[in-house]
Design a protein around this motif. Structure first.
Motif, PDB file in Angstrom:
ATOM      1  N   ASP A  68      25.440  51.693  10.441  1.00 27.87           N
ATOM      2  CA  ASP A  68      24.540  50.578  10.158  1.00 27.87           C
ATOM      3  C   ASP A  68      23.076  50.888  10.404  1.00 27.87           C
ATOM      4  N   GLY A  69      22.795  52.004  11.062  1.00 34.00           N
ATOM      5  CA  GLY A  69      21.419  52.315  11.422  1.00 34.00           C
ATOM      6  C   GLY A  69      20.836  53.468  10.629  1.00 34.00           C
ATOM      7  N   ILE A  70      19.596  53.763  10.923  1.00 32.18           N
ATOM      8  CA  ILE A  70      18.882  54.890  10.323  1.00 32.18           C
ATOM      9  C   ILE A  70      18.993  56.055  11.295  1.00 32.18           C
ATOM     10  N   ARG A  71      19.527  57.169  10.817  1.00 26.95           N
ATOM     11  CA  ARG A  71      19.706  58.345  11.674  1.00 26.95           C
ATOM     12  C   ARG A  71      18.359  59.003  11.918  1.00 26.95           C
ATOM     13  N   LEU A  72      18.093  59.276  13.183  1.00 24.77           N
ATOM     14  CA  LEU A  72      16.887  59.984  13.592  1.00 24.77           C
ATOM     15  C   LEU A  72      17.325  61.237  14.340  1.00 24.77           C
ATOM     16  N   ASN A  73      17.067  62.400  13.753  1.00 27.60           N
ATOM     17  CA  ASN A  73      17.469  63.662  14.367  1.00 27.60           C
ATOM     18  C   ASN A  73      16.356  64.194  15.269  1.00 27.60           C
ATOM     19  N   PRO A  74      16.736  65.000  16.262  1.00 23.93           N
ATOM     20  CA  PRO A  74      15.720  65.563  17.163  1.00 23.93           C
ATOM     21  C   PRO A  74      14.663  66.341  16.380  1.00 23.93           C
ATOM     22  N   ALA A  75      13.415  66.224  16.828  1.00 23.79           N
ATOM     23  CA  ALA A  75      12.314  66.917  16.159  1.00 23.79           C
ATOM     24  C   ALA A  75      12.210  68.367  16.613  1.00 23.79           C
ATOM     25  N   THR A  76      12.924  68.727  17.652  1.00 20.77           N
ATOM     26  CA  THR A  76      12.896  70.105  18.138  1.00 20.77           C
ATOM     27  C   THR A  76      13.718  71.003  17.225  1.00 20.77           C
ATOM     28  N   GLU A  77      13.437  72.290  17.286  1.00 24.86           N
ATOM     29  CA  GLU A  77      14.160  73.247  16.448  1.00 24.86           C
ATOM     30  C   GLU A  77      15.626  73.294  16.879  1.00 24.86           C
ATOM     31  N   ILE A  78      16.498  73.256  15.897  1.00 28.60           N
ATOM     32  CA  ILE A  78      17.936  73.310  16.168  1.00 28.60           C
ATOM     33  C   ILE A  78      18.467  74.624  15.627  1.00 28.60           C
ATOM     34  N   LYS A  79      19.117  75.374  16.498  1.00 27.41           N
ATOM     35  CA  LYS A  79      19.686  76.653  16.087  1.00 27.41           C
ATOM     36  C   LYS A  79      21.073  76.422  15.505  1.00 27.41           C
ATOM     37  N   ALA A  80      21.482  77.317  14.617  1.00 26.32           N
ATOM     38  CA  ALA A  80      22.806  77.212  13.985  1.00 26.32           C
ATOM     39  C   ALA A  80      23.888  77.156  15.058  1.00 26.32           C
ATOM     40  N   GLY A  81      24.773  76.212  14.916  1.00 26.13           N
ATOM     41  CA  GLY A  81      25.881  76.069  15.854  1.00 26.13           C
ATOM     42  C   GLY A  81      25.601  75.118  17.001  1.00 26.13           C
ATOM     43  N   ASP A  82      24.323  74.766  17.236  1.00 27.11           N
ATOM     44  CA  ASP A  82      23.993  73.817  18.295  1.00 27.11           C
ATOM     45  C   ASP A  82      24.384  72.402  17.859  1.00 27.11           C
ATOM     46  N   PRO A  83      24.849  71.583  18.797  1.00 24.61           N
ATOM     47  CA  PRO A  83      25.159  70.199  18.422  1.00 24.61           C
ATOM     48  C   PRO A  83      23.877  69.411  18.159  1.00 24.61           C
ATOM     49  N   VAL A  84      23.930  68.520  17.204  1.00 26.87           N
ATOM     50  CA  VAL A  84      22.795  67.656  16.896  1.00 26.87           C
ATOM     51  C   VAL A  84      23.129  66.274  17.446  1.00 26.87           C
ATOM     52  N   ILE A  85      22.348  65.839  18.408  1.00 27.27           N
ATOM     53  CA  ILE A  85      22.564  64.524  19.015  1.00 27.27           C
ATOM     54  C   ILE A  85      21.453  63.612  18.518  1.00 27.27           C
ATOM     55  N   SER A  86      21.816  62.701  17.657  1.00 29.83           N
ATOM     56  CA  SER A  86      20.850  61.840  16.976  1.00 29.83           C
ATOM     57  C   SER A  86      20.634  60.529  17.709  1.00 29.83           C
ATOM     58  N   ALA A  87      19.499  59.918  17.417  1.00 28.93           N
ATOM     59  CA  ALA A  87      19.218  58.538  17.803  1.00 28.93           C
ATOM     60  C   ALA A  87      19.371  57.706  16.530  1.00 28.93           C
ATOM     61  N   PHE A  88      19.492  56.397  16.680  1.00 29.10           N
ATOM     62  CA  PHE A  88      19.645  55.521  15.524  1.00 29.10           C
ATOM     63  C   PHE A  88      18.766  54.294  15.694  1.00 29.10           C
ATOM     64  N   ALA A  89      18.201  53.839  14.591  1.00 29.35           N
ATOM     65  CA  ALA A  89      17.358  52.637  14.592  1.00 29.35           C
ATOM     66  C   ALA A  89      17.963  51.614  13.638  1.00 29.35           C
ATOM     67  N   VAL A  90      18.063  50.393  14.104  1.00 27.98           N
ATOM     68  CA  VAL A  90      18.516  49.267  13.280  1.00 27.98           C
ATOM     69  C   VAL A  90      17.333  48.321  13.173  1.00 27.98           C
ATOM     70  N   LEU A  91      16.953  48.009  11.940  1.00 26.06           N
ATOM     71  CA  LEU A  91      15.802  47.146  11.712  1.00 26.06           C
ATOM     72  C   LEU A  91      16.247  45.719  11.424  1.00 26.06           C
ATOM     73  N   GLU A  92      15.506  44.789  11.956  1.00 27.59           N
ATOM     74  CA  GLU A  92      15.760  43.374  11.694  1.00 27.59           C
ATOM     75  C   GLU A  92      15.376  43.073  10.253  1.00 27.59           C
ATOM     76  N   GLU A  93      16.276  42.413   9.533  1.00 30.52           N
ATOM     77  CA  GLU A  93      15.976  42.058   8.145  1.00 30.52           C
ATOM     78  C   GLU A  93      14.869  41.010   8.120  1.00 30.52           C
ATOM     79  N   ASP A  94      13.845  41.256   7.309  1.00 30.76           N
ATOM     80  CA  ASP A  94      12.716  40.330   7.160  1.00 30.76           C
ATOM     81  C   ASP A  94      12.124  39.925   8.507  1.00 30.76           C
ATOM     82  N   GLY A  95      12.021  40.897   9.416  1.00 28.59           N
ATOM     83  CA  GLY A  95      11.482  40.580  10.738  1.00 28.59           C
ATOM     84  C   GLY A  95      10.655  41.715  11.296  1.00 28.59           C
TER      85      GLY A  95
END
Length: 161
Positions: A68-95
């Protein structure tokens, strides 16, 4: 002889059919192990956390932030094979509110903006929405909107189908 055989069969059939009536031991499963079944754990809001559900303050419901949210990936360099731990943003509709689901945070963070086009802000966090999504903590860019490369699935190995 037939009567005797018939009389012997009655106790055997009674003993062999004793568990057909829906016994309380759930077909050999111990009662203690039933409490450990995945998917029956719920948080204080009734969300099944093992299935990825979290309580959304904005939506007032259990949601899966990765759906339901917008995926936000880490801005740091990610090496192949490293896990990507994302943040998520949910926006209020018309708010003017956004809800952040951050790694290692027990609850979500509610952010507000003054007007459309302005960043969502909460304490040291800023969610910028111009030219994509960027999440900053102080002056540092921590997360950025994920680029999604979706391919059409045709059910065939031939890409022209």
């Amino acid at each position: 002889m037939k009567k005797m055989l018939f009389l012997l069969m009655i106790p055997v059939s009674l003993v062999s059919c004793r568990d057909l009536g829906g016994s309380s031991d759930n077909a050999g499963i111990e009662k203690d192990s039933l409490a450990k079944v995945v998917g029956i754990d719920k948080d204080e809001n009734g969300c099944v956390t093992s299935a990825g559900y979290k309580w959304s303050i904005l939506k007032k419901a259990c949601i899966r932030p990765f759906e339901d949210g917008i995926r936000l990936n880490p801005a740091t360099e990610i090496k192949a094979g490293d896990p990507v731990i994302s943040a998520f943003a949910v926006l209020e509709e018309d708010g003017n509110k956004a809800e952040l689901f951050l790694p290692n945070y027990k609850s979500s963070v509610i952010m507000e903006r003054k007007s459309e086009g302005k960043p969502y802000i909460k304490d040291e966090w800023q969610l910028l929405t111009d030219k994509g999504f960027t999440l900053k903590k102080g002056d540092s860019i921590m997360y950025a909107g994920a680029m999604i490369n979706e391919e059409v699935i045709t059910g065939s190995d031939n890409p022209e189908d």
